[in-house]
Design a protein around this motif. Sequence first.
Motif, short mmCIF file in Angstrom:
data_model
loop_
_atom_site.label_atom_id
_atom_site.label_comp_id
_atom_site.label_asym_id
_atom_site.label_seq_id
_atom_site.Cartn_x
_atom_site.Cartn_y
_atom_site.Cartn_z
N VAL A 121 4.82 -4.99 -8.76
CA VAL A 121 4.48 -3.62 -8.36
C VAL A 121 4.68 -2.66 -9.53
O VAL A 121 3.82 -1.85 -9.85
CB VAL A 121 5.33 -3.18 -7.15
CG1 VAL A 121 5.18 -1.68 -6.89
CG2 VAL A 121 4.92 -3.97 -5.91
N VAL A 122 5.82 -2.78 -10.19
CA VAL A 122 6.17 -1.84 -11.26
C VAL A 122 5.36 -2.09 -12.52
O VAL A 122 4.84 -1.15 -13.13
CB VAL A 122 7.68 -1.93 -11.57
CG1 VAL A 122 8.02 -1.14 -12.83
CG2 VAL A 122 8.50 -1.42 -10.39
N ALA A 123 5.22 -3.35 -12.92
CA ALA A 123 4.62 -3.66 -14.23
C ALA A 123 3.76 -4.91 -14.17
O ALA A 123 3.89 -5.81 -14.99
CB ALA A 123 5.73 -3.82 -15.26
N GLY A 124 2.87 -4.97 -13.18
CA GLY A 124 2.04 -6.15 -13.02
C GLY A 124 1.19 -6.47 -14.22
O GLY A 124 0.96 -7.65 -14.53
N GLY A 164 -2.00 3.47 -14.18
CA GLY A 164 -0.89 3.98 -14.98
C GLY A 164 0.45 3.58 -14.42
O GLY A 164 0.65 2.45 -13.95
N ASN A 165 1.38 4.53 -14.44
CA ASN A 165 2.74 4.28 -13.97
C ASN A 165 2.95 4.69 -12.52
O ASN A 165 4.09 4.81 -12.06
CB ASN A 165 3.75 5.02 -14.86
CG ASN A 165 3.57 6.54 -14.76
OD1 ASN A 165 2.46 7.03 -14.52
ND2 ASN A 165 4.64 7.29 -14.99
N THR A 166 1.86 4.89 -11.78
CA THR A 166 1.96 5.40 -10.40
C THR A 166 2.81 4.51 -9.51
O THR A 166 3.70 4.98 -8.80
CB THR A 166 0.55 5.56 -9.79
OG1 THR A 166 -0.23 6.43 -10.61
CG2 THR A 166 0.64 6.15 -8.39
N ALA A 167 2.54 3.21 -9.53
CA ALA A 167 3.30 2.30 -8.67
C ALA A 167 4.77 2.26 -9.06
O ALA A 167 5.65 2.13 -8.19
CB ALA A 167 2.70 0.89 -8.73
N CYS A 168 5.04 2.38 -10.35
CA CYS A 168 6.44 2.41 -10.82
C CYS A 168 7.17 3.61 -10.23
O CYS A 168 8.31 3.49 -9.76
CB CYS A 168 6.45 2.46 -12.35
SG CYS A 168 8.11 2.57 -13.07
N VAL A 169 6.52 4.76 -10.22
CA VAL A 169 7.11 5.98 -9.67
C VAL A 169 7.34 5.84 -8.17
O VAL A 169 8.40 6.20 -7.64
CB VAL A 169 6.23 7.20 -9.98
CG1 VAL A 169 6.73 8.45 -9.24
CG2 VAL A 169 6.18 7.47 -11.48
N ILE A 170 6.34 5.30 -7.47
CA ILE A 170 6.46 5.10 -6.02
C ILE A 170 7.64 4.20 -5.71
O ILE A 170 8.46 4.48 -4.82
CB ILE A 170 5.16 4.51 -5.44
CG1 ILE A 170 4.03 5.55 -5.51
CG2 ILE A 170 5.37 4.07 -3.99
CD1 ILE A 170 2.66 4.98 -5.15
N ASN A 171 7.77 3.10 -6.45
CA ASN A 171 8.86 2.16 -6.20
C ASN A 171 10.21 2.81 -6.44
O ASN A 171 11.14 2.65 -5.64
CB ASN A 171 8.70 0.93 -7.08
CG ASN A 171 9.85 -0.04 -6.88
OD1 ASN A 171 9.93 -0.73 -5.87
ND2 ASN A 171 10.76 -0.09 -7.83
N ALA A 172 10.34 3.53 -7.55
CA ALA A 172 11.63 4.17 -7.88
C ALA A 172 12.02 5.18 -6.80
O ALA A 172 13.17 5.20 -6.34
CB ALA A 172 11.55 4.84 -9.24
N ALA A 173 11.07 6.01 -6.41
CA ALA A 173 11.35 7.02 -5.38
C ALA A 173 11.73 6.36 -4.06
O ALA A 173 12.65 6.81 -3.36
CB ALA A 173 10.13 7.92 -5.20
N ASN A 174 11.04 5.28 -3.73
CA ASN A 174 11.34 4.58 -2.48
C ASN A 174 12.73 3.97 -2.51
O ASN A 174 13.47 4.05 -1.51
CB ASN A 174 10.30 3.49 -2.25
CG ASN A 174 10.56 2.71 -0.97
OD1 ASN A 174 10.53 3.26 0.12
ND2 ASN A 174 10.85 1.43 -1.10
N GLU A 175 13.11 3.36 -3.63
CA GLU A 175 14.45 2.75 -3.70
C GLU A 175 15.53 3.80 -3.49
O GLU A 175 16.52 3.56 -2.78
CB GLU A 175 14.63 2.04 -5.03
CG GLU A 175 13.82 0.75 -5.14
CD GLU A 175 14.18 -0.09 -6.35
OE1 GLU A 175 15.26 0.12 -6.93
OE2 GLU A 175 13.38 -0.97 -6.72
N VAL A 176 15.36 4.97 -4.09
CA VAL A 176 16.35 6.04 -3.94
C VAL A 176 16.34 6.57 -2.50
O VAL A 176 17.39 6.80 -1.90
CB VAL A 176 16.07 7.17 -4.95
CG1 VAL A 176 17.01 8.36 -4.70
CG2 VAL A 176 16.25 6.66 -6.38
#
Length: 399
Positions: free
Chosen positions: A140-143, A330-342
């Motif tokens: 998800v983050v860096a496929g 871009g880095n969209t999925a990375c941002v979504i994952n980080a926000a979701n984890e928090v």
Amino acid sequence: MHIETNTAILVNFHKKIAILGSTGSIGVQALDVVDHYPEMFRPTILIAGTKVDTLVQQAIKYRPQWAIIADTTNYWKLRDALEPLGIKTAAGADAIADAMKLDCFDTLVNATVGYSGLAPTLAAIEAGKSIALANKETLVVAGDIVSEAVRRNKTRLMPIDSEHSAIYQCLVGEDRDKIRRILITASGGPFRTFSQQQIEAATLHDALKHPNWSMGAKITIDSATMLNKAFEIIEARWLFDVDGDKISPVVHPQSIVHSMVEFVDGAVKAQLGTPDMRLPIRYALGESVRLASADSPLDFSRYSTLTFEQPDVKRFPCVEMGHYALSRKGNTACVINAANEVAVAAFLREQIKFTDIYRVITATLQTSSFIQSPTYDDYVASNSEARERAAEIITKLQN
């Protein structure tokens, strides 16, 4: 990355495996598979996050060469218990990364949850290890980076997620170019029949009551929001090198059909089985060879009706984030994952409401930097920035 599904590979007997997340739900089930096939698999490295007592018990039973704990505050307890037995010990993220380069294993079972699984997976790939992947956040983050690393190092990545294992099995012997659609099934989670008002009032206790699967708390909440299906769409895009618009979620409350593939001639292949993660774990560790099991077979008399429905994006808006991330790139999925984890961590601490999880994610997307062509370092920076933004948003929600 295109996973080869046409060539049968014989099981490498006495395969040496490292289990990252050995004390979690998937890790424990992976060790259960080891118990059933001791002549095939030997765990040589066991790695846990914080559960040092469980890790000690596992290490005493399986006698790996290494036992590693991510939480450095627990290191002395680990060392004092295991080093007298000749088991090497270490602690911390750097130690985990270094362990990925060791010669004492050939396959990494990544059974962790969250962003923390990315760096060890990349390190193992660069070291030429095969990967049995349950950590969907890695892709998800860096496929893009992970896929390129797999190709460059000519290694092998097998999915452990039940949905992606099902897709993999459906594609054996098939031409990838003949795929019309991939249908990823979802149970619908604990709130499938809840009204919007009921979901707004849902408690932590409600959200943790998954109807079919026994999983860790974080992934259970992801199932409740259905963000896990968004992530699985992203994961499937990278695993099978299929455009995101060909991948769709479908709600299947019985969790018997684990996913389906429709081909251009209209034929649909599906993989069915009881809701038991040991099946995809066996298939991944066996590298596509089916290992005989004494587990209870699927009893069709208990499932005379299998139903399917479209996910309700109004009640479960997170489910659309997979296609959004793939289209924006871009880095969209990375941002979504980080926000979701928090956000999920805050919900598990009962600091925010269940529906605030989606609000935190969308607000974090609006305030975080967008990077069109991120490098690995960019993903690291994006993850940190998004976590900070999400934490700030949660603080505002609490005030």
